[in-house]
Design a protein around this motif. Structure first.
Motif, PDB file in Angstrom:
ATOM      1  N   LYS A 145      45.560  46.289  49.652  1.00  0.00           N
ATOM      2  CA  LYS A 145      44.382  45.419  49.618  1.00  0.00           C
ATOM      3  C   LYS A 145      44.530  44.396  48.496  1.00  0.00           C
ATOM      4  O   LYS A 145      45.088  44.695  47.444  1.00  0.00           O
ATOM      5  N   PRO A 146      43.990  43.178  48.703  1.00  0.00           N
ATOM      6  CA  PRO A 146      44.059  42.165  47.651  1.00  0.00           C
ATOM      7  C   PRO A 146      43.291  42.596  46.398  1.00  0.00           C
ATOM      8  O   PRO A 146      42.203  43.167  46.481  1.00  0.00           O
ATOM      9  N   PHE A 147      43.887  42.336  45.265  1.00  0.00           N
ATOM     10  CA  PHE A 147      43.298  42.630  43.956  1.00  0.00           C
ATOM     11  C   PHE A 147      43.579  41.418  43.093  1.00  0.00           C
ATOM     12  O   PHE A 147      44.731  40.981  43.007  1.00  0.00           O
ATOM     13  N   ILE A 148      42.552  40.830  42.499  1.00  0.00           N
ATOM     14  CA  ILE A 148      42.733  39.633  41.670  1.00  0.00           C
ATOM     15  C   ILE A 148      42.226  39.921  40.266  1.00  0.00           C
ATOM     16  O   ILE A 148      41.053  40.228  40.065  1.00  0.00           O
ATOM     17  N   TYR A 149      43.131  39.833  39.328  1.00  0.00           N
ATOM     18  CA  TYR A 149      42.854  40.019  37.911  1.00  0.00           C
ATOM     19  C   TYR A 149      42.283  38.694  37.401  1.00  0.00           C
ATOM     20  O   TYR A 149      42.895  37.649  37.601  1.00  0.00           O
ATOM     21  N   ILE A 150      41.105  38.670  36.773  1.00  0.00           N
ATOM     22  CA  ILE A 150      40.427  37.428  36.381  1.00  0.00           C
ATOM     23  C   ILE A 150      40.464  37.227  34.874  1.00  0.00           C
ATOM     24  O   ILE A 150      40.031  38.084  34.107  1.00  0.00           O
ATOM     25  N   LEU A 151      40.972  36.066  34.472  1.00  0.00           N
ATOM     26  CA  LEU A 151      40.971  35.646  33.076  1.00  0.00           C
ATOM     27  C   LEU A 151      40.153  34.364  32.987  1.00  0.00           C
ATOM     28  O   LEU A 151      40.169  33.555  33.918  1.00  0.00           O
ATOM     29  N   VAL A 152      39.435  34.177  31.894  1.00  0.00           N
ATOM     30  CA  VAL A 152      38.673  32.936  31.706  1.00  0.00           C
ATOM     31  C   VAL A 152      39.260  32.159  30.537  1.00  0.00           C
ATOM     32  O   VAL A 152      39.706  32.744  29.543  1.00  0.00           O
ATOM     33  N   ARG A 153      39.278  30.827  30.687  1.00  0.00           N
ATOM     34  CA  ARG A 153      39.832  29.973  29.635  1.00  0.00           C
ATOM     35  C   ARG A 153      38.882  29.955  28.443  1.00  0.00           C
ATOM     36  O   ARG A 153      37.670  29.838  28.608  1.00  0.00           O
ATOM     37  N   VAL A 154      39.462  30.077  27.261  1.00  0.00           N
ATOM     38  CA  VAL A 154      38.708  29.957  26.019  1.00  0.00           C
ATOM     39  C   VAL A 154      39.418  28.919  25.149  1.00  0.00           C
ATOM     40  O   VAL A 154      40.636  28.777  25.228  1.00  0.00           O
ATOM     41  N   PRO A 155      38.663  28.162  24.333  1.00  0.00           N
ATOM     42  CA  PRO A 155      39.265  27.029  23.630  1.00  0.00           C
ATOM     43  C   PRO A 155      40.210  27.392  22.480  1.00  0.00           C
ATOM     44  O   PRO A 155      41.047  26.581  22.104  1.00  0.00           O
TER      45      PRO A 155
END
Length: 168
Positions: A145-155
Protein backbone atom coordinates in the motif's frame (compact mmCIF):
# COMPACT_ATOMS: atom_id res chain seq x y z
CA UNK A 1 -4.72 5.20 13.90
CA UNK A 2 -1.21 3.81 13.51
CA UNK A 3 1.08 4.04 16.50
CA UNK A 4 4.76 3.20 16.26
CA UNK A 5 8.12 4.67 17.04
CA UNK A 6 10.02 6.84 14.58
CA UNK A 7 13.10 4.62 14.40
CA UNK A 8 10.78 2.06 12.84
CA UNK A 9 9.41 4.75 10.49
CA UNK A 10 12.93 5.81 9.48
CA UNK A 11 13.87 2.16 8.97
CA UNK A 12 10.76 1.58 6.85
CA UNK A 13 11.48 4.72 4.85
CA UNK A 14 14.95 3.62 3.96
CA UNK A 15 14.54 -0.11 3.50
CA UNK A 16 11.61 -0.06 1.08
CA UNK A 17 11.81 1.70 -2.25
CA UNK A 18 8.93 3.16 -4.17
CA UNK A 19 7.02 1.07 -6.68
CA UNK A 20 7.97 1.85 -10.28
CA UNK A 21 5.79 4.61 -11.70
CA UNK A 22 5.90 6.86 -14.71
CA UNK A 23 7.71 9.90 -13.26
CA UNK A 24 7.01 13.41 -14.46
CA UNK A 25 9.79 15.39 -16.19
CA UNK A 26 12.97 16.29 -14.23
CA UNK A 27 12.84 18.35 -11.05
CA UNK A 28 14.94 21.29 -10.04
CA UNK A 29 17.21 20.52 -7.08
CA UNK A 30 16.31 23.88 -5.51
CA UNK A 31 12.84 22.48 -4.79
CA UNK A 32 14.25 20.50 -1.87
CA UNK A 33 17.23 22.64 -0.80
CA UNK A 34 16.77 23.70 2.82
CA UNK A 35 15.53 22.32 6.11
CA UNK A 36 12.58 19.94 6.39
CA UNK A 37 10.94 18.79 9.64
CA UNK A 38 9.03 15.52 9.96
CA UNK A 39 5.32 16.26 10.31
CA UNK A 40 3.46 13.00 9.74
CA UNK A 41 2.50 10.55 7.04
CA UNK A 42 -0.25 9.49 4.63
CA UNK A 43 -1.42 5.88 4.76
CA UNK A 44 -4.54 4.26 3.34
CA UNK A 45 -5.79 7.64 2.13
CA UNK A 46 -5.56 9.34 5.53
CA UNK A 47 -3.05 11.83 6.94
CA UNK A 48 -1.64 11.04 10.38
CA UNK A 49 0.48 13.22 12.69
CA UNK A 50 3.91 11.99 13.67
CA UNK A 51 3.45 9.06 16.06
CA UNK A 52 5.86 10.36 18.70
CA UNK A 53 5.39 14.03 19.65
CA UNK A 54 8.78 14.01 21.42
CA UNK A 55 10.58 13.25 18.17
CA UNK A 56 12.51 15.98 16.39
CA UNK A 57 13.59 14.84 12.93
CA UNK A 58 15.23 17.23 10.47
CA UNK A 59 16.46 16.65 6.93
CA UNK A 60 18.75 19.31 5.47
CA UNK A 61 19.43 19.28 1.73
CA UNK A 62 22.28 21.53 0.49
CA UNK A 63 22.81 22.98 -3.00
CA UNK A 64 26.05 21.03 -3.42
CA UNK A 65 24.22 17.68 -3.29
CA UNK A 66 25.08 16.93 0.34
CA UNK A 67 22.46 16.28 2.97
CA UNK A 68 22.07 15.59 6.68
CA UNK A 69 19.51 13.63 8.67
CA UNK A 70 19.37 14.26 12.41
CA UNK A 71 16.75 13.09 14.84
CA UNK A 72 16.42 13.11 18.59
CA UNK A 73 13.86 11.99 21.10
CA UNK A 74 13.38 14.80 23.61
CA UNK A 75 13.77 13.94 27.28
CA UNK A 76 15.55 10.67 26.43
CA UNK A 77 19.00 11.87 25.36
CA UNK A 78 18.79 9.69 22.24
CA UNK A 79 19.86 10.88 18.80
CA UNK A 80 20.95 9.55 15.42
CA UNK A 81 22.78 11.54 12.76
CA UNK A 82 24.16 10.82 9.34
CA UNK A 83 25.32 12.75 6.30
CA UNK A 84 25.40 11.82 2.69
CA UNK A 85 25.02 12.77 -0.93
CA UNK A 86 21.80 13.02 -2.87
CA UNK A 87 20.62 13.28 -6.46
CA UNK A 88 17.19 14.47 -7.53
CA UNK A 89 16.16 13.25 -10.98
CA UNK A 90 12.77 12.65 -12.59
CA UNK A 91 10.91 13.14 -9.30
CA UNK A 92 13.06 10.51 -7.56
CA UNK A 93 15.44 11.19 -4.69
CA UNK A 94 18.51 8.97 -4.37
CA UNK A 95 20.45 9.24 -1.11
CA UNK A 96 23.77 7.62 -0.22
CA UNK A 97 25.18 7.64 3.33
CA UNK A 98 28.79 8.91 3.51
CA UNK A 99 29.18 9.55 7.27
CA UNK A 100 27.55 8.22 10.42
CA UNK A 101 28.04 10.04 13.72
CA UNK A 102 30.18 7.83 15.99
CA UNK A 103 28.33 9.33 18.98
CA UNK A 104 24.95 8.00 17.78
CA UNK A 105 22.86 6.08 20.30
CA UNK A 106 23.54 2.32 20.04
CA UNK A 107 19.99 1.71 18.78
CA UNK A 108 20.79 3.65 15.59
CA UNK A 109 22.70 0.62 14.35
CA UNK A 110 19.34 -1.15 13.90
CA UNK A 111 18.33 1.45 11.30
CA UNK A 112 19.72 0.52 7.85
CA UNK A 113 19.71 4.24 6.99
CA UNK A 114 22.47 4.75 9.55
CA UNK A 115 24.95 2.45 7.76
CA UNK A 116 27.86 3.72 5.67
CA UNK A 117 27.33 3.32 1.93
CA UNK A 118 23.57 2.72 2.21
CA UNK A 119 21.81 3.91 -0.93
CA UNK A 120 18.07 4.24 -1.44
CA UNK A 121 15.85 5.80 -4.12
CA UNK A 122 12.30 7.02 -3.53
CA UNK A 123 9.74 8.92 -5.55
CA UNK A 124 9.13 12.38 -4.06
CA UNK A 125 6.82 15.30 -4.57
CA UNK A 126 6.85 18.87 -3.35
CA UNK A 127 3.46 20.45 -2.83
CA UNK A 128 1.77 23.23 -0.94
CA UNK A 129 -0.61 22.15 1.82
CA UNK A 130 -4.08 23.72 2.18
CA UNK A 131 -2.57 25.92 4.93
CA UNK A 132 0.09 27.22 2.52
CA UNK A 133 3.02 25.25 3.98
CA UNK A 134 5.50 23.57 1.60
CA UNK A 135 5.52 19.79 2.04
CA UNK A 136 7.99 17.21 0.81
CA UNK A 137 6.42 13.79 0.34
CA UNK A 138 8.67 10.73 0.22
CA UNK A 139 6.76 7.85 -1.35
CA UNK A 140 7.11 4.28 -0.14
CA UNK A 141 5.34 0.98 -0.42
CA UNK A 142 4.25 -0.51 2.92
CA UNK A 143 2.73 -3.99 2.68
CA UNK A 144 1.68 -3.30 -0.90
CA UNK A 145 0.00 0.00 0.00
CA UNK A 146 1.18 3.57 -0.66
CA UNK A 147 2.84 5.25 2.32
CA UNK A 148 4.01 8.87 2.13
CA UNK A 149 6.41 10.27 4.70
CA UNK A 150 5.63 14.03 5.12
CA UNK A 151 8.22 16.70 5.85
CA UNK A 152 7.45 20.43 6.04
CA UNK A 153 9.83 23.18 4.97
CA UNK A 154 11.19 25.35 7.75
CA UNK A 155 13.30 28.49 7.17
CA UNK A 156 16.24 27.58 9.45
CA UNK A 157 17.53 24.95 11.84
CA UNK A 158 16.42 27.00 14.84
CA UNK A 159 12.98 27.35 13.24
CA UNK A 160 12.99 23.61 12.61
CA UNK A 161 13.59 22.86 16.28
CA UNK A 162 10.99 25.42 17.31
CA UNK A 163 8.52 23.95 14.81
CA UNK A 164 8.96 20.42 16.07
CA UNK A 165 8.75 21.49 19.70
CA UNK A 166 5.80 23.86 19.35
CA UNK A 167 3.86 22.03 16.67
CA UNK A 168 2.71 19.36 19.11
Amino acid sequence: MMTSSIPLMVMIMTTVTAQPTEPPPGRDITEIVGHWAYDGFFYEGQRYPKPNPDLNLIFTFNRDGSHRLFWERRNEGVFCERKGEYVLANAHLTQRVTWVNPENHFSCAQDPDMHMGREVTNKIDVRTSPSGQKELGIHLDLDGKPFIYILVRVPSLSAAWNFTRLHW
